[in-house]
Scaffold this motif. Structure first.
Motif, PDB file in Angstrom:
ATOM      1  N   HIS A 172       0.819  -1.205   0.000  1.00 15.50           N
ATOM      2  CA  HIS A 172       0.000   0.000   0.000  1.00 15.50           C
ATOM      3  C   HIS A 172       0.853   1.256   0.000  1.00 15.50           C
ATOM      4  O   HIS A 172       0.340   2.329  -0.255  1.00 15.50           O
TER       5      HIS A 172
ATOM      6  N   CYS B 187       3.326   1.720  -2.124  1.00 14.44           N
ATOM      7  CA  CYS B 187       3.520   1.921  -3.556  1.00 14.44           C
ATOM      8  C   CYS B 187       2.924   0.716  -4.253  1.00 14.44           C
ATOM      9  O   CYS B 187       3.431  -0.391  -4.132  1.00 14.44           O
ATOM     10  N   ASP B 188       1.823   0.934  -4.975  1.00 14.83           N
ATOM     11  CA  ASP B 188       1.053  -0.196  -5.486  1.00 14.83           C
ATOM     12  C   ASP B 188       1.881  -1.131  -6.348  1.00 14.83           C
ATOM     13  O   ASP B 188       1.621  -2.327  -6.388  1.00 14.83           O
TER      14      ASP B 188
ATOM     15  N   ASP C 170      -9.563   5.351  -4.681  1.00 17.40           N
ATOM     16  CA  ASP C 170      -8.483   6.239  -5.105  1.00 17.40           C
ATOM     17  C   ASP C 170      -8.547   6.447  -6.623  1.00 17.40           C
ATOM     18  O   ASP C 170      -8.383   5.488  -7.376  1.00 17.40           O
TER      19      ASP C 170
ATOM     20  N   THR D  89      -5.730  -0.021   5.935  1.00 14.31           N
ATOM     21  CA  THR D  89      -5.794   1.388   5.542  1.00 14.31           C
ATOM     22  C   THR D  89      -7.197   1.986   5.560  1.00 14.31           C
ATOM     23  O   THR D  89      -7.332   3.208   5.495  1.00 14.31           O
TER      24      THR D  89
ATOM     25  N   LYS E 286       1.589   5.266   9.755  1.00 15.10           N
ATOM     26  CA  LYS E 286       0.382   5.555   8.981  1.00 15.10           C
ATOM     27  C   LYS E 286       0.463   6.933   8.322  1.00 15.10           C
ATOM     28  O   LYS E 286      -0.193   7.170   7.309  1.00 15.10           O
TER      29      LYS E 286
ATOM     30  N   SER F 240       2.404   6.178   4.995  1.00 17.12           N
ATOM     31  CA  SER F 240       2.067   4.989   4.206  1.00 17.12           C
ATOM     32  C   SER F 240       0.589   4.915   3.844  1.00 17.12           C
ATOM     33  O   SER F 240      -0.002   3.844   3.804  1.00 17.12           O
ATOM     34  N   GLY F 241      -0.017   6.082   3.623  1.00 18.63           N
ATOM     35  CA  GLY F 241      -1.410   6.084   3.180  1.00 18.63           C
ATOM     36  C   GLY F 241      -2.397   5.626   4.234  1.00 18.63           C
ATOM     37  O   GLY F 241      -3.456   5.083   3.896  1.00 18.63           O
TER      38      GLY F 241
ATOM     39  N   CYS G 170      -1.814   3.343   6.685  1.00 16.03           N
ATOM     40  CA  CYS G 170      -1.625   1.953   7.087  1.00 16.03           C
ATOM     41  C   CYS G 170      -1.400   1.821   8.583  1.00 16.03           C
ATOM     42  O   CYS G 170      -0.534   2.482   9.149  1.00 16.03           O
TER      43      CYS G 170
END
Length: 205
Positions: A11, A13-14, A64, A110, A156, A159-160, A162
Motif C-alpha cells: 500500500h 507503492c502499489d 483512489d 488502511t 500511517k 504509508s497512506g 496503514c
C-alpha cells in the motif's frame, strides 16, 4: 525505506504488489473466489488476472482515482468480466446479499472505518458466501506488538493510513463473521510489518 516500498508494504507503492514474495498469498486467496466477486480495495488491478473459471464477474471497488484509472487500463489482462466501483468500503453501492465472495488483500489496514467496512462486506454477502482475505496486522508476540503500537502513529502518516497493529481476526469476528480457516505467520522482513493473517470467513446466520 526502499526495502519496505518495494517488498513488504504494497500500500506504500502499489507497484510493489508485484513482488514475488507476495504473489503466492494473492494466488491462494484470489484463486479460491467463486461466483460474483466483490474485491474491496482493488488498487491498480493486479489481482484481476488471477480470477479463475469459477468466477462469473468481478466488482472491483477502489476509492483512489489514480489507482482506479490504472486498474481500468489493466483490466484487459483479466479473464473474467470486470465492473469498477468508484466508492469507499464504508458505503458499498450494492444490494444486500448480492455477491458470493468478498476478497481483500492488504486492505483492512488502511480503511479509516474498517469495522464499518467489514459490516458492509457482510451485508452484501449472500448467506452462503465467503470473505477471503490476506492482511497484515497485530502479531502474537508481546514484544512485536509493542513495536507495532509504537510505530503505527508515524507509519500511517507516511504509508497512506496503514496501521500495523489492527487485530484482524478479532475485527472480522466482531463484524458478524465466523472464521472457517485462518493461517498466521511472518512474511520475510521486519516482524512489526510482516505478521500476516490469511483465511476465509462466512457471515453468521
Amino acid at each position: 525505506m526502499g526495502f519496505y516500498r518495494n517488498i513488504i508494504l504494497p500500500h506504500l507503492c502499489d507497484v510493489s504488489m508485484r513482488s514475488p514474495l507476495l504473489l503466492p498469498y494473492r494466488e491462494r486467496v484470489v484463486g479460491s473466489a467463486e461466483g460474483t466477486v466483490l474485491e474491496v480495495g482493488a488498487g491498480s488491478g493486479l489481482n484481476l488476472p488471477l480470477y479463475g473459471a469459477g468466477v462469473r464477474e468481478v466488482l472491483a471497488l477502489e476509492p483512489d482515482p489514480r489507482l482506479l484509472e490504472m486498474a481500468r487500463r489493466n483490466a484487459n489482462q483479466a479473464r473474467r468480466p470486470v465492473t469498477f466501483l468508484d466508492a469507499s468500503a464504508e458505503a458499498i453501492p450494492l444490494e444486500d446479499r448480492s455477491v458470493d465472495t468478498v476478497v481483500t488483500t492488504w486492505t483492512l489496514c488502511t480503511i479509516p472505518e474498517a469495522a464499518h467496512a467489514l459490516q458492509e462486506m457482510r451485508r452484501v454477502l449472500k448467506p452462503a458466501g465467503h470473505l477471503l482475505f490476506v492482511e497484515h496486522g497485530l502479531a502474537r508476540e508481546e514484544s512485536v506488538c509493542r513495536w507495532q503500537n509504537r510505530l503505527t502513529p508515524f507509519w500511517k502518516s507516511i504509508s497512506g493510513g496503514c496501521h500495523l497493529n489492527r487485530p484482524i481476526r478479532a475485527m472480522i469476528e466482531s463484524a458478524g463473521f465466523s472464521i472457517d480457516q485462518i493461517h498466521t505467520g511472518y512474511a520475510p522482513g521486519p516482524k512489526p510489518m510482516t505478521f500476516l493473517f490469511e483465511g476465509s470467513a462466512r457471515p453468521n446466520r
